[in-house]
Design a protein around this motif. Sequence first.
Motif, PDB file in Angstrom:
ATOM      1  N   SER A   1      -2.788   1.999  -8.792  1.00 23.86           N
ATOM      2  CA  SER A   1      -3.159   2.554  -7.564  1.00 23.86           C
ATOM      3  C   SER A   1      -4.048   3.743  -7.631  1.00 23.86           C
ATOM      4  O   SER A   1      -4.260   4.327  -8.511  1.00 23.86           O
ATOM      5  CB  SER A   1      -1.758   3.192  -6.736  1.00 23.86           C
ATOM      6  OG  SER A   1      -1.052   3.853  -7.858  1.00 23.86           O
TER       7      SER A   1
ATOM      8  N   SER B   1      -4.800   7.339  -5.274  1.00 22.39           N
ATOM      9  CA  SER B   1      -4.254   8.148  -4.120  1.00 22.39           C
ATOM     10  C   SER B   1      -5.429   9.150  -3.799  1.00 22.39           C
ATOM     11  O   SER B   1      -5.955   9.814  -4.688  1.00 22.39           O
ATOM     12  CB  SER B   1      -2.994   8.798  -4.346  1.00 22.39           C
ATOM     13  OG  SER B   1      -2.825   9.630  -5.347  1.00 22.39           O
TER      14      SER B   1
ATOM     15  N   THR C   1      -8.717  15.081   2.186  1.00 21.46           N
ATOM     16  CA  THR C   1      -9.779  14.964   3.385  1.00 21.46           C
ATOM     17  C   THR C   1      -9.726  15.386   4.425  1.00 21.46           C
ATOM     18  O   THR C   1      -8.499  15.387   4.915  1.00 21.46           O
ATOM     19  CB  THR C   1     -10.341  13.307   3.262  1.00 21.46           C
ATOM     20  OG1 THR C   1      -8.885  12.824   3.561  1.00 21.46           O
ATOM     21  CG2 THR C   1     -10.324  12.726   1.846  1.00 21.46           C
TER      22      THR C   1
ATOM     23  N   ARG D   1     -11.950   6.448  -2.166  1.00 21.84           N
ATOM     24  CA  ARG D   1     -11.728   5.430  -2.964  1.00 21.84           C
ATOM     25  C   ARG D   1     -12.721   4.611  -3.295  1.00 21.84           C
ATOM     26  O   ARG D   1     -13.031   4.272  -4.443  1.00 21.84           O
ATOM     27  CB  ARG D   1     -10.532   4.556  -2.546  1.00 21.84           C
ATOM     28  CG  ARG D   1      -8.956   5.259  -2.871  1.00 21.84           C
ATOM     29  CD  ARG D   1      -7.960   4.265  -2.504  1.00 21.84           C
ATOM     30  NE  ARG D   1      -7.881   4.054  -0.986  1.00 21.84           N
ATOM     31  CZ  ARG D   1      -6.893   4.892  -0.251  1.00 21.84           C
ATOM     32  NH1 ARG D   1      -6.355   5.661  -0.739  1.00 21.84           N
ATOM     33  NH2 ARG D   1      -7.051   4.444   0.825  1.00 21.84           N
ATOM     34  N   GLU D   2     -13.456   3.967  -2.185  1.00 24.35           N
ATOM     35  CA  GLU D   2     -14.554   3.293  -2.669  1.00 24.35           C
ATOM     36  C   GLU D   2     -15.606   4.038  -3.246  1.00 24.35           C
ATOM     37  O   GLU D   2     -16.235   3.254  -4.373  1.00 24.35           O
ATOM     38  CB  GLU D   2     -15.218   2.854  -1.183  1.00 24.35           C
ATOM     39  CG  GLU D   2     -16.379   1.810  -1.400  1.00 24.35           C
ATOM     40  CD  GLU D   2     -16.973   1.299   0.097  1.00 24.35           C
ATOM     41  OE1 GLU D   2     -18.009   0.602  -0.040  1.00 24.35           O
ATOM     42  OE2 GLU D   2     -16.359   1.754   0.811  1.00 24.35           O
TER      43      GLU D   2
ATOM     44  N   THR E   1     -12.862   9.611   5.048  1.00 25.71           N
ATOM     45  CA  THR E   1     -11.450   8.906   5.114  1.00 25.71           C
ATOM     46  C   THR E   1     -10.954   8.613   3.545  1.00 25.71           C
ATOM     47  O   THR E   1     -11.982   8.808   2.765  1.00 25.71           O
ATOM     48  CB  THR E   1     -11.647   7.668   5.812  1.00 25.71           C
ATOM     49  OG1 THR E   1     -12.556   6.784   4.961  1.00 25.71           O
ATOM     50  CG2 THR E   1     -12.047   7.940   7.080  1.00 25.71           C
ATOM     51  N   PRO E   2      -9.705   8.471   3.218  1.00 31.08           N
ATOM     52  CA  PRO E   2      -9.379   8.114   1.914  1.00 31.08           C
ATOM     53  C   PRO E   2     -10.024   6.805   1.591  1.00 31.08           C
ATOM     54  O   PRO E   2     -10.448   6.728   0.288  1.00 31.08           O
ATOM     55  CB  PRO E   2      -7.915   8.003   2.075  1.00 31.08           C
ATOM     56  CG  PRO E   2      -7.428   8.744   3.259  1.00 31.08           C
ATOM     57  CD  PRO E   2      -8.557   8.884   4.091  1.00 31.08           C
ATOM     58  N   ALA E   3     -10.150   6.138   2.479  1.00 32.86           N
ATOM     59  CA  ALA E   3     -10.795   4.555   1.885  1.00 32.86           C
ATOM     60  C   ALA E   3     -12.256   4.959   1.446  1.00 32.86           C
ATOM     61  O   ALA E   3     -12.835   4.229   0.401  1.00 32.86           O
ATOM     62  CB  ALA E   3     -10.865   3.581   3.179  1.00 32.86           C
ATOM     63  N   GLN E   4     -13.140   5.924   2.167  1.00 31.45           N
ATOM     64  CA  GLN E   4     -14.355   6.224   1.651  1.00 31.45           C
ATOM     65  C   GLN E   4     -14.254   6.883   0.239  1.00 31.45           C
ATOM     66  O   GLN E   4     -15.003   6.580  -0.422  1.00 31.45           O
ATOM     67  CB  GLN E   4     -15.029   7.459   2.592  1.00 31.45           C
ATOM     68  CG  GLN E   4     -15.464   6.785   3.933  1.00 31.45           C
ATOM     69  CD  GLN E   4     -16.081   7.563   4.905  1.00 31.45           C
ATOM     70  OE1 GLN E   4     -15.404   8.459   5.064  1.00 31.45           O
ATOM     71  NE2 GLN E   4     -17.292   7.347   5.605  1.00 31.45           N
TER      72      GLN E   4
END
Length: 264
Positions: A61, A63, A67, A76-77, A71-74
């Motif tokens: 994972s 985390s 932010t 992580r990517e 975004t957290p997704a940005q």
Amino acid sequence: MAGPTTAERGERRRESSGPPRPRRFRRPTVRTIVITAVLLVVLGGAVGWLLYGSDWLRVRSVSVSGTRVLTPAQVREAADAPVGEPLISVDIEAIEAGLKKKLPRIDAIEVTRSWPDGIDLKVTERTAILLVQNGDKYVEVDDAGVRFATISRAPKGVPLLELAVSHSGSSAASLRRFGEDRLVREAVRVAGRVPAAVARDTRLVKVRSFDDISLELSGARTVAWGSGEKGADKARALTALMKAAPDARHFDVSVPTAPASSGS
């Protein structure tokens, strides 16, 4: 037969209460050394297998915290964390460097291992102090003068920066001497010193030269600030001047010991 006298018994007690004899150091036997070495090898192998070979301590994972615009997704990517790889082998520095390169909005990033199987990314984003208009877009500038993002809509409460530097006279000389980046940093320095009550009304920070920076406020008011030097003194002078002349339209604090106001 007579027993020991009182003096003899006292002498024996003194002898028995003396310091204990030091124990002789016994060297470990060859067998003990061999057993200890084998145990250490086995323990080391078990720890190595646990860290690198087992499925218990692998990345599962990622985390993200901190932010605001991103975004957290940005995040992580962009981090591209090695999911499935041993957590111990994760290159923390490489992830941090990659995030700053891919996402310039990130000012600081803290990457930590979260045992047994996670990676934590703590993000600190840059905050726009000024905006530079570029066509129908806006470039955000932070408190260090870094232009870090281009957006289509100006955020509320962030003034525009206008570089009104001519190519002749003292203005051009200032540009040649300091360069555009230094002039931008000086404008940021001024914006950071403006009193909070005035900052809320500031619409534009105009730079004509290093020593000629002015503010345009709501209500058709202007402030001649000068350079970024003595910013705290200028802020106090401006606050006092606005209280003394609330109906004035033009304020000059470029020399904070001799502030002036005009217009009504």
